[in-house]
Enzyme design. Structure first.
Site, short mmCIF file in Angstrom:
data_model
loop_
_atom_site.label_atom_id
_atom_site.label_comp_id
_atom_site.label_asym_id
_atom_site.label_seq_id
_atom_site.Cartn_x
_atom_site.Cartn_y
_atom_site.Cartn_z
N LYS A 15 -28.48 55.82 60.13
CA LYS A 15 -27.47 55.50 61.14
C LYS A 15 -27.08 56.78 61.88
O LYS A 15 -26.99 57.85 61.30
CB LYS A 15 -26.23 54.88 60.50
CG LYS A 15 -26.47 53.49 59.93
CD LYS A 15 -25.19 52.70 59.80
CE LYS A 15 -24.69 52.23 61.14
NZ LYS A 15 -23.49 51.37 61.03
N GLU A 48 -16.41 42.33 59.98
CA GLU A 48 -16.66 43.64 59.36
C GLU A 48 -15.34 44.25 58.97
O GLU A 48 -14.35 44.16 59.72
CB GLU A 48 -17.33 44.63 60.32
CG GLU A 48 -18.78 44.44 60.62
CD GLU A 48 -19.32 45.57 61.52
OE1 GLU A 48 -18.63 46.61 61.66
OE2 GLU A 48 -20.41 45.39 62.08
#
Length: 337
Positions: free
Chosen positions: A313, A262
Site C-alpha cells: 500500500k 470500513e
C-alpha cells in the site's frame, strides 16, 4: 481510506478495551475487509479458512476476485463487494456494461452470500461523483433483471468528509446535498443502506488537543452531551456515526440505515499508531457495534479494516499497518474473536 475530519470536540477524551468477540452479540454485526495490496498474502482459500476459524461472518473485497468468490461459495460468509472505481465510467455510460458485470461477477457464484455491491469507494472528485448514481441505477437494474434485486443491495461507500458540522453529532449535514440528496433518495427507494468509512483514528490524529485518545479508542473517562438531541456519547465512533444519521434526517431520509464499510486503527509507523491503541480500538469496536449508537440502538453492521497488513500500500506509512493479522496469519496483536 482517507483522512477524516471532525469538528473540535471541546476537550473530548476516552478509551482502551479488550473484549472477546464470541462473548458479545456484536459478533453478528462484525465483518472484516480483505485488502489484497501485498505480495506476501495468503491464498484466498486460506484466507476464507481463517475467517471461518475466527468466527468472522462477513467480508468486504474491493473488486471482484474469482478465486475469493470461489473460496467463499457455500460458506455463508456475507459479502460486500466493490465494483472497483475503475469500472464506474463504463457502468454509468455503457448500457451493456452493468448486465455484463453482473453476469460475470455475481451470477456465476450462486453459493456466495452477496449482501451489497458498493458502486464507488471514497470518490471525491466531481467528475467521478457524477458517475456514481447512474452506475448505481444501472447495476440495480441489472441485478433485478437477473432475479437478484431483492437479495443484493446496491450502494456506494463514502468517505466521512461528505458530512460536515459533526460536533455535536446532531448538527451533522451533508456537505453537498445536490450530490448526496439523489443518492440517498435512491437508497430509500430500494431499501439499501448508506455505506460509510468511519475512522476516529484520522479525526484524533488531526486534532489530538481536542479529541483525546481515550474518547477515540472506546476507553472510559469522557462523556459528551449533545444538547441538540439530548444524548450522551462516551466514544467518538458513536458520535461520528450519529452525525451521519443526523445528515440523513436533514436530507429527509431518516429511514436509510448506515452500514460502516470500513473502520480501524493502525498499529505502527505513525502518530498514535501503536499495537496497544489498535488493539483497544478494534476490540472496543467489536464490543460496541452490537449495541448500536445512542441515536440508533440495535446492531450496527461494521467492517473492520483490515484482515492483513498490506506491504504494497502507498501513502502514509501507517497504511501498511491496519491489519488484524500478519501475512503469515499470525495475529498482528492480541485480538479475541
Amino acid at each position: 481510506m482517507a483522512k477524516q475530519g471532525v469538528a473540535p470536540m471541546l476537550a473530548v477524551q476516552a478509551l482502551v478495551v479488550l473484549v472477546a468477540l464470541a462473548a458479545f452479540p456484536a459478533a453478528q454485526s462484525i465483518g472484516v475487509c480483505n485488502g489484497v495490496i501485498g505480495n506476501n498474502l495468503p491464498a484466498p482459500s486460506d484466507v476464507v479458512k481463517l475467517y471461518k476459524s475466527k468466527g468472522i461472518n462477513a467480508m468486504r473485497i474491493y473488486e471482484p476476485e474469482s478465486n475469493v468468490l470461489k473460496a467463499l461459495s457455500g460458506t455463508g460468509i456475507g459479502l460486500l463487494m466493490d465494483v472497483g472505481n475503475g469500472a464506474l465510467t463504463s457502468l454509468a455510460n455503457d448500457p451493456s456494461a452493468a448486465p455484463a458485470w453482473v453476469k460475470a461477477n455475481v451470477q456465476p457464484y450462486p453459493g456466495v452470500s452477496f449482501r451489497y455491491i458498493a458502486v464507488g469507494n471514497e470518490v471525491m472528485d466531481s467528475a467521478g461523483q457524477k458517475t456514481i448514481l447512474p452506475a448505481m441505477k444501472n447495476v440495480q437494474a441489472a441485478l433485478v433483471a437477473a432475479g437478484l434485486g431483492g437479495s443484493v443491495k446496491v450502494s456506494t461507500s463514502l468517505r466521512f468528509d461528505v458530512v460536515i458540522d459533526t460536533y455535536p453529532p446532531s448538527n451533522g449535514v451533508f456537505a453537498d446535498l445536490d450530490y448526496m440528496g439523489p443518492i440517498v433518495d435512491f437508497l430509500a427507494s430500494t431499501g439499501a443502506p448508506l455505506l460509510a468509512n468511519v475512522y476516529p483514528y484520522f479525526a484524533y490524529k488531526g486534532d489530538p488537543q481536542n479529541i483525546k485518545l481515550n474518547y477515540a479508542t472506546f476507553m472510559p473517562g469522557t462523556t459528551v452531551n449533545d444538547d441538540g438531541n439530548g444524548l450522551t456519547y462516551t466514544n467518538l465512533f458513536y458520535a461520528m456515526v450519529d452525525s451521519i444519521y443526523a445528515a440523513l434526517e436533514d436530507a429527509n431520509k431518516p429511514g436509510v440505515k448506515v452500514v460502516v464499510s470500513e473502520s480501524g486503527w493502525p498499529s505502527a509507523s505513525g502518530f498514535g499508531a501503536t499495537m496497544q491503541n489498535a488493539q483497544a480500538y478494534n476490540q472496543g469496536l467489536i464490543k460496541h457495534v452490537g449495541n448500536g449508537t445512542p441515536k440508533r440502538p440495535g446492531p450496527l453492521e461494521t467492517y473492520v479494516f483490515a484482515m492483513f497488513n498490506e506491504n504494497l500500500k502507498t501513502g502514509e506509512p501507517t497504511e501498511n499497518h491496519f491489519g488484524l493479522f500478519n501475512p503469515d496469519k499470525s495475529p498482528a496483536y492480541s485480538i479475541s474473536f
